[in-house]
Design a protein around this motif. Structure first.
Motif, PDB file in Angstrom:
ATOM      1  N   TYR A   1       6.800 -27.258 -51.116  1.00  0.00           N
ATOM      2  CA  TYR A   1       7.360 -28.100 -51.075  1.00  0.00           C
ATOM      3  C   TYR A   1       7.219 -29.330 -49.873  1.00  0.00           C
ATOM      4  O   TYR A   1       6.715 -30.562 -49.915  1.00  0.00           O
ATOM      5  N   GLY A   2       7.649 -28.490 -48.398  1.00  0.00           N
ATOM      6  CA  GLY A   2       7.442 -28.848 -47.911  1.00  0.00           C
ATOM      7  C   GLY A   2       6.606 -29.349 -47.000  1.00  0.00           C
ATOM      8  O   GLY A   2       5.657 -30.498 -46.004  1.00  0.00           O
TER       9      GLY A   2
ATOM     10  N   TRP B   1       5.799 -23.486 -59.642  1.00  0.00           N
ATOM     11  CA  TRP B   1       5.939 -24.511 -58.813  1.00  0.00           C
ATOM     12  C   TRP B   1       4.819 -25.033 -57.768  1.00  0.00           C
ATOM     13  O   TRP B   1       5.088 -26.047 -57.256  1.00  0.00           O
TER      14      TRP B   1
ATOM     15  N   VAL C   1      13.766 -28.218 -44.754  1.00  0.00           N
ATOM     16  CA  VAL C   1      13.310 -27.879 -46.106  1.00  0.00           C
ATOM     17  C   VAL C   1      13.617 -26.865 -46.205  1.00  0.00           C
ATOM     18  O   VAL C   1      13.532 -26.342 -47.092  1.00  0.00           O
TER      19      VAL C   1
ATOM     20  N   TRP D   1      10.272 -23.363 -50.558  1.00  0.00           N
ATOM     21  CA  TRP D   1      10.100 -24.218 -49.405  1.00  0.00           C
ATOM     22  C   TRP D   1       9.169 -25.076 -49.322  1.00  0.00           C
ATOM     23  O   TRP D   1       9.175 -26.049 -48.530  1.00  0.00           O
TER      24      TRP D   1
ATOM     25  N   PRO E   1      18.428 -25.626 -47.850  1.00  0.00           N
ATOM     26  CA  PRO E   1      18.628 -25.218 -48.522  1.00  0.00           C
ATOM     27  C   PRO E   1      17.801 -24.142 -49.642  1.00  0.00           C
ATOM     28  O   PRO E   1      19.540 -23.631 -51.066  1.00  0.00           O
TER      29      PRO E   1
ATOM     30  N   LEU F   1      17.460 -33.372 -51.723  1.00  0.00           N
ATOM     31  CA  LEU F   1      16.238 -32.115 -52.111  1.00  0.00           C
ATOM     32  C   LEU F   1      16.388 -31.410 -53.387  1.00  0.00           C
ATOM     33  O   LEU F   1      15.931 -31.115 -53.817  1.00  0.00           O
TER      34      LEU F   1
ATOM     35  N   GLY G   1      14.662 -31.057 -56.071  1.00  0.00           N
ATOM     36  CA  GLY G   1      13.525 -29.528 -55.956  1.00  0.00           C
ATOM     37  C   GLY G   1      13.890 -28.567 -57.271  1.00  0.00           C
ATOM     38  O   GLY G   1      13.870 -28.751 -58.717  1.00  0.00           O
TER      39      GLY G   1
END
Length: 551
Positions: A156-157, A329, A356, A153, A360, A102, A106
């Motif tokens: 991203y998730g 991002w 996720v 996140w 992190p 991750l 990331g």
């Protein structure tokens, strides 16, 4: 189920010609423009960046917060138990390796570049109030947490979840186009799908190349302080070449032997460095402020998350920081999303989203507190108590942002040893970021193939290195960075459509699972065993894939 048509182009055996050729042509034209006309390119893309940031900042903020709300809904909803794969399938990777990968895809490198520098910058030049005060110190940590926290996140998730769901449960290619299937149907294999995947390649390539270029500047700063190696373009191009070769070697070994092992090493070295700073630094302050920083962040996450500077009468600060981050991002989200989906098979939606969103972030918050918080604390103590000499960290950030972490380590024992470790970590993070990006770009340009030919992966890894070296020598990295930000605007629209598609797909999936469960628990199931009354055959077998109702 249809698939993206792939074929040979020159030495590359399996590529989607429209996506591959369009991406190569656009990237080549950009390199020529950025290298030969770098001043004009910088001016054009900076103007475009300013326009996007100032006019559409509210839109980026709305999209980012929508992904967070969607993440919370996924955790609490009835869809949480749906698994990315067979319903009885175990996760493909163990938790520690999953976390390591991750970070590799990331923002692992952000730990080293911005973990010390950003809190210091906001401490000395906050968007609200006076600088170099207790209030600005707290605000600095809040803003740093915002830029690297749950909003990032969640973004991203959601991209990764949509990709993983449509790939592992519907049998669609692991490509951005697949997330739009409930809306476009088989048209994802045509022009719309090619456009979306090309846009994803564009953002991924320029995002990782800019990071690679900026990263070698930080590595060069570290080598200069350690060994007196000159800080110039020639050294930086050599560093790019070394990183590119290492990334190519990692790619050649594959996901399990290459990226996974390097990610495991990175996590191990990260733990060592973080433990060193906590134990030999202001330990009590770090733990106390870690708890307080989290409390302040939770208290301010909604006001800061929705803050648009509308009542300040100007938006210059946010355009340079928060909006910049959100667009950055978003432009990276196709790359991170595809990669995270690739490594997340076997996890339930609830487990995936919680992992996720929280794991992190917890590590990042502790890192920012230990490095950035300690640096701010040292500077604040020198302001409060004139007898304490300033460590010169604020001046270091003003002179060279990338040198902040090396300057911080001068306050610790074994400075040279740990600065060398930091340089090694930066190289490894860049290698994993580069080969992760190359892997993802190759997947996108080969129609979503999860195991594309190695020669194609090596081509994209080499292309990243060449672009970074050429534009670094020509001074065109600023234009490249601006271009990747601008590309975030159309993809922000794609993300909204993607989440809507995911909800449509999950709704149908849950309905089929519910009917299946009802069929199995009925007492009359043994008597009614005709084919028309049995649950969906494909669903019983597990993915791939649950067929669309129209098929």
């Amino acid at each position: 189920m249809d698939h993206v048509k792939v074929g040979r182009v020159g030495p590359f055996p399996r590529v989607s010609r429209p996506v591959f050729l369009t991406s190569v042509i656009l990237i080549t034209l950009f390199i020529i423009f950025g290298a030969l006309f770098n001043q004009q390119a910088e001016m054009v893309f900076n103007q475009a960046k300013a326009f996007v940031s100032l006019r559409f900042g509210w839109f980026f903020i709305a999209v980012i917060n929508t992904t967070l709300l969607m993440s919370v809904y996924m955790i609490l909803s009835r869809y949480g138990d749906i698994r990315l794969g067979h319903q009885n399938e175990e996760p493909e990777y163990k938790l520690i390796s999953w976390i390591g990968m991750l970070f590799s895809a990331g923002i692992g490198i952000g730990l080293l570049y911005w973990g010390t520098a950003e809190p210091l910058y906001h401490y000395m030049a906050p968007p609200l109030g006076e600088g170099e005060t207790v209030a600005s110190a707290k605000l600095a940590m809040n803003i740093s947490f915002l830029h690297y926290g749950i909003h990032v996140w969640a973004l991203y998730g959601m991209v990764a979840l949509a990709l993983g769901y449509f790939h592992y449960r519907r049998g669609l290619p692991l490509a951005i186009r697949s997330t739009l299937y409930p809306i476009l149907g088989k048209r994802i294999y045509g022009g719309w799908g090619h456009t979306v995947d090309t846009l994803a390649v564009f953002g991924t390539m320029f995002g990782v190349v800019t990071t690679l270029g900026l990263g070698v500047l930080q590595i060069n700063s570290g080598l200069e302080s350690l060994f007196g190696i000159p800080n110039n373009v020639s050294v930086q191009i050599i560093l790019i070449a070394i990183i590119t070769v290492l990334a190519g070697m990692s790619l050649f070994l594959g996901l399990d032997k290459g990226i996974k092992r390097l990610s495991d090493i990175n996590i191990f070295l990260t733990i060592i460095l973080l433990s060193f700073v906590i134990i030999l630094g202001p330990t009590q302050f770090i733990f106390n402020s870690f708890i307080e920083n989290i409390g302040n962040y939770v208290h301010q996450v909604i006001p800061l998350g929705f803050w648009t500077e509308s009542y300040e009468g100007q938006e210059n600060w946010q355009a340079s920081w928060t909006i910049f981050y959100w667009a950055w991002w978003i432009s990276w989200s196709p790359f991170v999303g595809v990669f995270v989906a690739r490594i997340s098979r076997g996890r339930t939606i609830r487990e995936f989203t919680l992992g996720v969103l929280l794991i992190p972030v917890a590590i990042l918050f502790l890192w920012f507190t230990a490095f950035g918080g300690s640096a701010v604390h040292m500077e604040l103590m020198s302001v409060i108590n004139p007898d304490i000499a300033s460590p010169g960290l604020v001046e270091a950030v003003r002179a060279d942002t990338g040198s902040a972490i090396f300057k911080l380590m001068e306050s610790y024992p074994l400075t040279s040893v740990f600065n060398l470790l930091i340089v090694l970590m930066i190289v490894l993070w860049f290698v994993t970021s580069s080969d992760s990006a190359s892997f993802v770009i190759d997947m996108l340009t080969s129609g979503g193939d999860t195991d594309p030919p190695k020669v194609q992966r090596l081509f994209w890894a080499g292309t990243e290195g060449v672009i970074a070296a050429v534009l670094l020598a020509a001074g065109g990295l600023t234009a490249l960075q601006a271009a990747s930000i601008v590309s975030g605007l159309p993809f922000a629209v794609v993300i909204l459509v993607m989440m809507y598609s995911l909800l449509r797909g999950l709704s149908r999936d849950h309905l089929i699972l519910y009917r299946q469960q009802q069929w199995f628990i009925t007492e009359e199931s043994a008597e009614h065993n005709s084919a028309s009354e049995l649950p969906d055959e494909d669903l019983l077998k597990g993915p791939p894939a649950i067929k669309e109702a129209s098929e």
